[in-house]
Enzyme design. Structure first.
Site, short mmCIF file in Angstrom:
data_model
loop_
_atom_site.label_atom_id
_atom_site.label_comp_id
_atom_site.label_asym_id
_atom_site.label_seq_id
_atom_site.Cartn_x
_atom_site.Cartn_y
_atom_site.Cartn_z
N GLY A 236 0.83 -1.20 0.00
CA GLY A 236 0.00 0.00 0.00
C GLY A 236 0.87 1.24 0.00
N ASP B 133 -1.26 -6.60 7.73
CA ASP B 133 -2.70 -6.36 7.69
C ASP B 133 -3.31 -7.01 6.44
OD1 ASP B 133 -1.45 -4.49 5.97
OD2 ASP B 133 -3.06 -3.04 6.22
N GLY C 108 0.07 -5.09 0.77
CA GLY C 108 -1.18 -4.96 0.04
C GLY C 108 -1.25 -5.80 -1.21
N GLU D 110 5.89 -5.67 7.36
CA GLU D 110 5.42 -4.47 8.05
C GLU D 110 6.08 -4.17 9.39
OE1 GLU D 110 2.58 -5.48 4.93
OE2 GLU D 110 3.54 -6.66 6.52
#
Length: 342
Positions: free
Chosen positions: A67, A147, A116, A139
């Site tokens: 992302g 996530d 992402g 991350e």
């Protein structure tokens, strides 16, 4: 029919609809306009007479680097965390749509696929990797946490794999991805055109079409360490125990892994550990809701601002982590911090 909207190209070819990421300057890192366009396309195609939908890249050698985390950090610096919450809410909605989409979704992963990028691929039933594929959830190195549903899909990997991958951000080769179940088929990059053509022209089950084009990848390097990974990261209920087991093991692999963990954000490690344990008995929707709540807290924390600065902005890779804002480890801790928001 074809169009190019906000870094994503959409096309229809008979019974196949294609989502092609095209943001080369950012290695296809997805931003809010891109993810909104993908959501609109999925909503429009849901009732169309399509046989398959592909998610792929129009950029050579990269699928999706994640992302647009630099934008998220900037939102926090500008005092606008709600813009980031809108991004995560939309991204996670797309992740959930892909997991239950009525038309088969095939991700063609030919290059880097991180963060992402896994959210756009791993939730669908077919994940094709080539020899250029590299998968990771890195991350914890930027003060964030895995996530896009990682608390759901990583927590369901066998043994200690999910915790190992989530905490360390270890990179997976194509064979590794197949071995752990994040990929379903291996196809040489040179054969991807034939795969696309076959999906557009041939009838029958998608799996059967893909299997006619599969090859054998190089052996999995991760497989050599599976016993140790399970011994260290499996059947553990305390993050400190992971560190103790690594120090006790003392092998070269254990020393490298320990050094990796010691370089990560302590706050991110604690939150990741708890989310993965908590997510094992939760639905994808529950996991995504918890991750969104966690993201609201994390994106304004000193560790996130510092981690993104060190890795993606200044790129000195020397973050100075702050004292953890997380309330502590254990399943009750994660519930208090991100789930019980009353």
């Amino acid at each position: 029919m074809a169009e190019h909207i906000d870094g994503v190209r959409f096309a229809r070819d008979g019974g196949v609809a294609r989502i092609r990421l095209h943001r080369p300057q950012a290695r296809n890192a997805v931003n809010l306009p891109m993810i909104m366009a993908i959501r609109r396309a999925l909503e429009e195609w849901r009732d169309e007479p399509l046989r398959v939908i592909t998610v792929e890249s129009a950029v050579d050698g990269v699928f999706c680097a994640g992302g647009d985390i630099r934008r998220v950090r900037q939102n926090s610096l500008e005092g606008d965390p709600r813009a980031s919450d809108e991004f995560f809410a939309t991204e996670y909605r797309v992740n959930e749509m892909l997991a239950s989409y009525p038309i088969p979704v095939v991700a063609l992963i030919d290059g880097v696929c991180m963060g992402g990028g896994l959210g756009l691929s791993v939730h669908g039933p077919f994940r094709v990797v080539t020899e250029r594929a590299v998968l990771a959830m890195p991350e914890t190195a930027i003060g964030f946490f895995p996530d896009v549903g990682a608390s759901y899909f990583l927590s369901r990997l066998p043994g200690g794999l999910g915790l190992y991958l989530g905490l360390t951000g270890a990179r997976l080769s194509p064979a590794d991805a197949l071995d752990v179940g994040l990929a379903t088929h291996y196809v040489k990059a040179a054969d991807l055109h034939a795969v696309r053509q076959a999906l557009a022209e041939e009838a029958g089950p998608v799996d059967a079409i893909l299997r006619r084009h599969v090859s054998r990848p190089e052996p999995s390097g991760l497989a050599r360490h599976r016993d140790t990974i399970d011994a260290v990261f499996g059947d553990v209920t305390d993050l400190d125990e992971v560190f103790r087991r690594l120090r006790h093991d003392g092998s070269a692999w254990a020393r490298r892994t320990l050094a990796t963990l010691e370089a990560m954000s302590p706050q991110s490690l604690a939150l990741t550990f708890d989310l993965l344990l908590w997510g094992r008995q939760r639905s994808l929707r529950e996991c995504l809701d918890a991750e969104r709540a966690a993201a609201r807290r994390v994106v304004t924390s000193p560790d996130f601002l510092e981690g993104v600065r060190a890795v993606l902005v200044d790129k000195d890779r020397s973050p100075r982590w702050a004292a953890s804002e997380y309330l502590g480890t254990g399943r009750d801790g994660v519930v208090r911090w991100v789930v019980d928001r009353s």
